[in-house]
Design a protein around this motif. Structure first.
Motif, PDB file in Angstrom:
ATOM      1  N   GLY A 121       0.819  -1.202   0.000  1.00  0.00           N
ATOM      2  CA  GLY A 121       0.000   0.000   0.000  1.00  0.00           C
ATOM      3  C   GLY A 121       0.855   1.255   0.000  1.00  0.00           C
ATOM      4  O   GLY A 121       0.524   2.248  -0.658  1.00  0.00           O
ATOM      5  N   ILE A 245      -7.055   1.746   1.054  1.00  0.00           N
ATOM      6  CA  ILE A 245      -6.291   0.552   1.418  1.00  0.00           C
ATOM      7  C   ILE A 245      -6.963  -0.175   2.574  1.00  0.00           C
ATOM      8  O   ILE A 245      -7.036  -1.410   2.583  1.00  0.00           O
ATOM      9  CB  ILE A 245      -4.830   0.947   1.722  1.00  0.00           C
ATOM     10  N   SER A 246      -7.465   0.571   3.546  1.00  0.00           N
ATOM     11  CA  SER A 246      -8.190  -0.058   4.655  1.00  0.00           C
ATOM     12  C   SER A 246      -9.701  -0.017   4.438  1.00  0.00           C
ATOM     13  O   SER A 246     -10.413  -0.873   4.967  1.00  0.00           O
ATOM     14  CB  SER A 246      -7.897   0.678   5.969  1.00  0.00           C
TER      15      SER A 246
END
Ligand SMILES: Cc1ncc(COP(=O)(O)O)c(C=O)c1O
Length: 431
Positions: A121, A245-246
């Protein structure tokens, strides 16, 4: 019977830590998972459970910092990885696996026209920021004070939750020029954010946003705020970059889509890799064309020995295949139930802590304990250790998530063990 303590159940980890410190600074390779006096070392994971070196099994509500949405060693992902590895792990030639995975990623959101893969990431955020600079020819970026976006030095500025608008970095020695080119803006404050953006309007390449920033307490961006950012970017040509990304897991089409926003570039990672190293930059082809080498040297050269390696591509394909809209709805409902159960324990114990989050993500935000001087982060660590002692793994800052192998049994067990852990953490805070 004497009560179990962190130390009493972790002899093998303590011994491994002593050995590890001979060769690894601090005994491991990730600052975020260090724990004092020593971390618990993992031996194996299966489904939603992880077993440590001492043979202690815990329910894993951290899932490698929200990466393993299908838990550990999911049979379909293991099979995909094994098959891909058997055909060769990396080539200096493109592969069909990368084409197939790009098709699968781009099918998730109509603004994902092209994709570009990285091995983490951090790298993907770096490439997205550089793509915005290459497209606009502008040097500065704006990010939200406190938000985390990985280790690239241009974004590793005010990334530990503080809402200070003065740029500073925890990475000692960060050049002043980096800090000067990363401008802090306040989260969920449309007028405040846009006012700062307007001050530097001619220099900005992009506004970088995580729509649900976990270091800012995992509170979602509101619609009005997203609309104000979109309007500013449309008016000025500054790119809106969404770091999902999360938070991509929030909905089948990603976080921005679920929250009513639209990004120019979107950064993905974690869950799209099925547990193998991954990152991706996606977006409209007009922006992504900065990577295109077919017409000569691209505006943004981008190489990497492990980019789009077929093992990560295969794991990612299996992970996305398993992540159906029904599964997302199921884990999101479980996430809601977890937040409710934890809040009710906190209320019963008379504490002023919060449980934030949305979908399958949660964050326990500790604030005070009557009769103790400890701060929120110190209390989070005590809670983290008490949970480890009671069979539950979450992050040491209170971050957690639900994974697809979980069911009602795991949530019930979490609620019961959470109560026990809270009582132990509160007692430790007062002692
Ligand atoms: C929002 C966000 N951006 C970037 C990153 C960095 O990703 P990676 O750890 O794969 O480098 C993370 C990792 O936690 C993250 O949560």
């Amino acid at each position: 019977m004497t009560e179990q303590t962190y130390e009493s159940i972790s002899t093998a980890s303590r011994e491994m830590y002593a050995r590890a410190c001979e060769v690894l600074p601090g005994g491991n390779t990730r600052t975020g998972i260090f724990n004092s006096p020593y971390p618990i070392y993992a031996r194996s994971g299966n489904g939603c459970r992880v077993t440590d070196l001492d043979g202690v099994e815990r329910i894993d509500f951290l899932n490698n910092s929200t990466t393993l949405i299908h838990g550990h060693a999911h049979p379909e992902i293991v099979a995909a990885v094994t098959e891909a590895a058997g055909r060769g792990t990396c080539f200096a030639l493109p592969t069909e696996a990368e084409v197939e995975f790009a098709e699968a990623v781009c099918a998730r959101n109509e603004s994902f026209e092209w994709a570009r893969f990285t091995s983490s990431g951090t790298e993907a955020v770096m490439m997205a920021v550089q793509a915005a600079r290459a497209y606009t020819g502008k040097p500065k970026i704006a990010k939200f004070a406190g938000a985390f976006h990985g280790a690239y030095d241009s974004v590793a500025v005010n990334n530990y939750g503080s809402d200070s608008l003065t740029p500073h970095s925890h990475a000692t020695g960060t050049p002043a020029a980096i800090l000067a080119n990363t401008v802090m803006i306040p989260f969920n404050d449309p007028d405040g954010a846009v006012a700062i953006l307007r001050e530097n309007v001619d220099d900005f390449a992009c506004v970088l946003i995580d729509p649900v920033p976990w270091r800012l307490g995992l509170l979602p961006a509101n619609r009005e705020f997203l609309a104000a950012l979109r309007a500013f970017c449309d008016e000025t040509g500054v790119l809106l970059v969404s770091d999902e990304i999360s938070s991509f897991r929030i909905g089948y089409h990603g976080a921005m889509h679920a929250m009513g926003g639209v990004a120019d570039l979107t950064v993905l990672g974690k869950i799209i890799g099925g547990g193998m190293p991954i990152g991706a930059v996606t977006g409209r082809s007009k922006f992504m064309s900065v990577f295109d080498p077919s017409q000569g040297t691209p505006k943004l050269p981008h190489s990497g020995s492990y980019n789009a390696n077929p093992v990560s591509m295969a794991a990612g394909m299996a992970s996305l295949r398993l992540l159906t809209p029904e599964q997302i709805d199921r884990i999101n409902a479980m996430g809601e139930q977890v937040r409710r159960e934890l809040r009710s324990v906190i209320a019963e114990e008379g504490l002023d802590w919060a449980v934030n989050g949305m979908s399958s993500l949660f964050r326990i935000v500790t604030s005070t304990v009557p009769g103790s001087d400890l701060s929120g982060p110190e209390l989070s660590r005590l809670l983290f250790q008490a949970l480890l002692t009671n069979g539950i793994l979450i992050g040491n800052s209170g971050l957690g998530c639900v994974s697809t192998p979980m069911g009602q049994g795991e949530i019930d067990e979490f609620a019961v063990n959470f109560k026990q852990a809270v009582r132990q953490a509160v007692a430790a805070a007062r002692s």
